[in-house]
Enzyme design. Sequence first.
Site, PDB file in Angstrom:
ATOM      1  N   HIS A  60     -10.236  -1.818   6.301  1.00 19.19           N
ATOM      2  CA  HIS A  60     -11.324  -0.830   6.258  1.00 19.19           C
ATOM      3  C   HIS A  60     -12.721  -1.414   6.482  1.00 19.19           C
ATOM      4  CE1 HIS A  60      -9.420   3.004   5.193  1.00 19.19           C
ATOM      5  NE2 HIS A  60      -8.633   2.348   4.352  1.00 19.19           N
TER       6      HIS A  60
ATOM      7  N   ASP B  18       1.514   2.180   3.769  1.00 16.96           N
ATOM      8  CA  ASP B  18       0.598   3.322   3.648  1.00 16.96           C
ATOM      9  C   ASP B  18       1.358   4.643   3.529  1.00 16.96           C
ATOM     10  OD1 ASP B  18      -1.848   4.517   3.309  1.00 16.96           O
ATOM     11  OD2 ASP B  18      -2.591   4.147   5.329  1.00 16.96           O
TER      12      ASP B  18
ATOM     13  N   GLU C 160      -8.679   0.897  -3.825  1.00 15.87           N
ATOM     14  CA  GLU C 160      -8.879   1.039  -2.384  1.00 15.87           C
ATOM     15  C   GLU C 160     -10.308   1.465  -2.042  1.00 15.87           C
ATOM     16  OE1 GLU C 160      -6.943   3.054   1.623  1.00 15.87           O
ATOM     17  OE2 GLU C 160      -6.388   3.837  -0.340  1.00 15.87           O
TER      18      GLU C 160
ATOM     19  N   ASP D 211       0.218   5.452  -1.397  1.00 27.04           N
ATOM     20  CA  ASP D 211      -0.766   6.387  -1.935  1.00 27.04           C
ATOM     21  C   ASP D 211      -0.164   7.505  -2.785  1.00 27.04           C
ATOM     22  OD1 ASP D 211      -3.580   5.812  -1.098  1.00 27.04           O
ATOM     23  OD2 ASP D 211      -2.652   5.702   0.875  1.00 27.04           O
TER      24      ASP D 211
ATOM     25  N   HIS E 127       0.812  -1.217   0.000  1.00 26.37           N
ATOM     26  CA  HIS E 127       0.000   0.000   0.000  1.00 26.37           C
ATOM     27  C   HIS E 127       0.844   1.265   0.000  1.00 26.37           C
ATOM     28  CE1 HIS E 127      -4.201   1.350   0.286  1.00 26.37           C
ATOM     29  NE2 HIS E 127      -3.676   2.447   0.806  1.00 26.37           N
TER      30      HIS E 127
ATOM     31  N   HIS F 295     -14.050   1.483   1.757  1.00 26.71           N
ATOM     32  CA  HIS F 295     -13.158   2.480   2.342  1.00 26.71           C
ATOM     33  C   HIS F 295     -13.895   3.042   3.553  1.00 26.71           C
ATOM     34  CE1 HIS F 295     -10.518   6.108   2.608  1.00 26.71           C
ATOM     35  NE2 HIS F 295      -9.612   5.157   2.394  1.00 26.71           N
TER      36      HIS F 295
ATOM     37  N   HIS G 155      -3.354  -2.867   4.645  1.00 21.97           N
ATOM     38  CA  HIS G 155      -2.695  -1.906   5.549  1.00 21.97           C
ATOM     39  C   HIS G 155      -3.483  -1.820   6.853  1.00 21.97           C
ATOM     40  CE1 HIS G 155      -5.639   0.255   3.181  1.00 21.97           C
ATOM     41  NE2 HIS G 155      -5.488   1.388   3.824  1.00 21.97           N
TER      42      HIS G 155
END
Length: 416
Positions: free
Chosen positions: A258, A351, A185, A86, A84, A212, A279
Site C-alpha cells: 500500500h 487477501d 492494515e 479480511d 492477509h 492504507h 499482500h
Amino acid sequence: MCIRDRVSTQSTGTMNRGDDIIIEYPHESNKKRQIKYFSLITLIVLAIAAVVFFMFFIGFDRPPSDAYERALWLHSKYPLIDTHNDLPFMMRDYFNYNLTAHDVSLDQNFTATDIPKLRAGRLGAQFWSVFIPCGADAIKGTLEQMNFVYDLIAKYPNVFELVTTSNGIKSAFKRGKIGSLMGVEGGHQINSSLGTLDMFYQLGARYMTITHNCNTPWAESAQPIGTDSYPGTIGLTEFGREVIYRMNRLGMMVDISHVADRTAHEVLDITAAPVIFSHSGARNVTNHIRNVPDDVLLRLPENGGVVMVPFLPLFLTENYLEVETNVSNVADHIDYIKNLIGVDYVGYGSDFDGTSMSMPYPDGLEDVSKYPYVTAELISRGYSDSDIKKVIGDNILRVFAENERVAQKLSKQQQG
C-alpha cells in the site's frame, strides 16, 4: 575344558577288557556355539523386522507423485502461513461481529473463510487483518477488530490458537491448531501515536502496514483516496522514521504493501529488520500501483524481506473484469519474483474476504479451501519440496524470527 568319562568296553587288538577308554564330550563348546548361533539369528530377525518396519513407514509417508496430492502432503508436514485475511472486517460490516449470526464453524457461502474451508485448505497459520478505513474512529475501530479475533479464538479453541511468536506458529501447528496472529492494515490506525503502536503490539499485532489508501501525516500512500488524506506528505517524515525504528525495537514487522514507491525505498534505507509486503504482487507482471516494482524487489535479498502474493484478480491481471483469472495467474507472480530475486523472498498473502461482492475470485481460488491448488500449480512448474516449504511458510517464518532477533538485539543495546 573337556569332561572325561571312564568306561569299560570289549576291545580287540592290544586293548584288554577293562581298559579305560577316555571319551571327550565338548559340552561347553557346543553351548557357546549355540549361543552364538542364537544371537546371530536374533540379529538377523531384528534386522529384517527393522527393514520391514521402515519400508512400511517410508512407504506410508512417501510423497505422492500427483501434484495436488503432493501439495496436500506438503501442507500436512509444514505450516502454510497466509499473511492477509479480511474476515474480521467482513464480520464488522455485515454481521456486527456476531458469530452466532454468521457461524464460521459451518460451511458458509457469503464469506470465503470458514472453519470447514480452512481445514480443507490445510491452513497452518493466519495473520488476520485488523482494519478500519481511513477517516474512521481508527483506534476504537482497531480495538474492536482485535477483540473479534480474540472472540473467534475463544469460541473455537480447538481450531484456533492465539500466537505472538514465530515459534508459536510451529507449536500450534504441531497441536493441529491454526495459529492466529494480527496485522494492523494502516498506519492511520495509530493516529500518529507511538504509545498506541506499543499497545497494539502488546495486544498481539505483529505487523503494521505503514499506509492504507490514504496518506498519513508521516507516510505517503501508493493510492491516496479521499479528501481526508494529507496531500503534502512525501515519503517518510521524521516521525515516520521514528515509527519504523519503534517497530524494529518491538519486533513488529514493517509491512510496505500500500505504500508509495518512494516510501518503500525510504523504509528499506533505514529499517534494521526484514520487511514484508503482506499482500502485493509483481508490477512487471501486472501494472497495478499496489504491486511491487523491480527496483524495490531487487533490494529485498539484501534486506531479507518477503513479498506475499495476493489472490485477488485486480492484482493478478490487467483488464481483470474482462479476462478470466485463475490459479496460473497467482503462480505467474510467484514465478516472476522467484526468477528475479530467488525463492527465499516470496509467499502467500491471499487477501481473502478483502474484495467487494462485485469482484469474483479467480477461477479455482474461490475460498480458503483452495490453497493446495496454488501449491499444486507450483509443483507442476518444477518447484522442489524445499522450494514449496519456503513459499508456503518458511520464508515468512524466517522474516518473523529475524524481526524478533533484531528486537532483542536493540533492546540489549538500549539497556547497555
